[in-house]
Scaffold this motif. Structure first.
Motif, PDB file in Angstrom:
ATOM      1  N   MET A 154       7.368 -43.179  -2.157  1.00  0.00           N
ATOM      2  CA  MET A 154       7.502 -41.929  -2.916  1.00  0.00           C
ATOM      3  C   MET A 154       8.372 -42.162  -4.153  1.00  0.00           C
ATOM      4  O   MET A 154       9.374 -42.819  -4.099  1.00  0.00           O
ATOM      5  N   ASP A 155       7.926 -41.562  -5.235  1.00  0.00           N
ATOM      6  CA  ASP A 155       8.652 -41.771  -6.474  1.00  0.00           C
ATOM      7  C   ASP A 155       8.672 -40.476  -7.258  1.00  0.00           C
ATOM      8  O   ASP A 155       8.819 -40.476  -8.466  1.00  0.00           O
ATOM      9  N   GLY A 156       8.489 -39.358  -6.590  1.00  0.00           N
ATOM     10  CA  GLY A 156       8.503 -38.063  -7.266  1.00  0.00           C
ATOM     11  C   GLY A 156       9.898 -37.641  -7.689  1.00  0.00           C
ATOM     12  O   GLY A 156      10.108 -36.494  -8.080  1.00  0.00           O
TER      13      GLY A 156
ATOM     14  N   THR B 296      -3.596 -31.117 -17.139  1.00  0.00           N
ATOM     15  CA  THR B 296      -3.583 -30.134 -16.046  1.00  0.00           C
ATOM     16  C   THR B 296      -2.391 -30.364 -15.123  1.00  0.00           C
ATOM     17  O   THR B 296      -2.068 -31.509 -14.799  1.00  0.00           O
ATOM     18  N   ALA B 297      -1.741 -29.290 -14.742  1.00  0.00           N
ATOM     19  CA  ALA B 297      -0.659 -29.346 -13.754  1.00  0.00           C
ATOM     20  C   ALA B 297      -1.089 -28.579 -12.513  1.00  0.00           C
ATOM     21  O   ALA B 297      -1.645 -27.477 -12.619  1.00  0.00           O
TER      22      ALA B 297
ATOM     23  N   GLY C 126       0.901 -38.225 -13.115  1.00  0.00           N
ATOM     24  CA  GLY C 126       2.273 -38.284 -12.624  1.00  0.00           C
ATOM     25  C   GLY C 126       2.513 -37.233 -11.574  1.00  0.00           C
ATOM     26  O   GLY C 126       1.671 -36.341 -11.356  1.00  0.00           O
ATOM     27  N   ILE C 127       3.661 -37.332 -10.906  1.00  0.00           N
ATOM     28  CA  ILE C 127       3.993 -36.357  -9.860  1.00  0.00           C
ATOM     29  C   ILE C 127       5.503 -36.184  -9.827  1.00  0.00           C
ATOM     30  O   ILE C 127       6.263 -37.126 -10.073  1.00  0.00           O
TER      31      ILE C 127
ATOM     32  N   TYR D 217       0.274 -34.011 -12.055  1.00  0.00           N
ATOM     33  CA  TYR D 217      -0.310 -33.882 -13.394  1.00  0.00           C
ATOM     34  C   TYR D 217      -1.570 -34.724 -13.473  1.00  0.00           C
ATOM     35  O   TYR D 217      -1.606 -35.849 -12.962  1.00  0.00           O
ATOM     36  N   TRP D 218      -2.590 -34.155 -14.118  1.00  0.00           N
ATOM     37  CA  TRP D 218      -3.929 -34.750 -14.163  1.00  0.00           C
ATOM     38  C   TRP D 218      -4.481 -34.661 -15.572  1.00  0.00           C
ATOM     39  O   TRP D 218      -4.105 -33.771 -16.336  1.00  0.00           O
TER      40      TRP D 218
END
Lengths: 113, 113
Positions: free
Chosen positions: B1-3, B15-16, B49-50, B63-64
């Motif tokens: 995990m790296d959020g 997009t979020a 990203g997250i 995020y997309w």
């Protein structure tokens, strides 16, 4: 502060302001400011709700009726002062993302979106 | 995990997906699933990203590149299974909001938006 429950937002579209931050060490008046800003945000026209959590990374999402309401909140004097102090003292890093919520669904009402 | 770091997203639009949740008591395999879902999300086309934090309320923002990429991730089999189990076991309440990020600014680059 009441950002610990899921915001009861209306049907989309509405505006979400996603504020992600990493704190500097120590409080330095941060907790008091954060509580005050949430209290003040709730009084603004177009405020719909706020959600926040910090676990290393801090994420606060505030919801607004539209982009104009979110932009107006950014310009409220006491909030401008807090933003300046945030950049100078409280935040090691931050990102603000303004977004238009287009679909929403949840546990309360089954799949809407 | 790296959020736990701020996602390095590109210039909008993108997009979020804002996922807000309240957990049920106990782990019941939740931590392992959460780590696996983040690992799997990172492999999907259009993943940007997250960010996540839990402090009573849990907030995860992924995020997309666009809505289609976010929608495709929702349909990935292993993710569908996790969503089902989430509704049944892990989450007391949750809300998913799909949003289009239109402006972004942060500490790294001064005011862009």
């Amino acid at each position: 502060m009441d950002g610990v429950s899921i915001a009861r937002t209306p049907e989309p579209p509405y505006t979400a302001v996603i504020f992600t931050s990493l704190r500097t060490p120590g409080d330095q008046g941060y907790a008091r400011m954060a509580a005050r800003m949430e209290e003040l945000a709730r009084l603004q026209p177009g405020f719909l709700g706020i959600e926040s959590a910090r676990e290393g990374l801090g994420i606060t999402v505030s919801y607004w009726s539209d982009d104009a309401a979110a932009a107006a909140w950014k310009q409220v004097h006491e909030h401008v002062v807090a933003q300046d102090r945030g950049r100078e003292v409280w935040y090691a890093d931050y990102e603000v993302r303004v977004a238009t919520v287009t679909r929403a669904y949840g546990a309360r009402d089954g799949e809407r979106g």
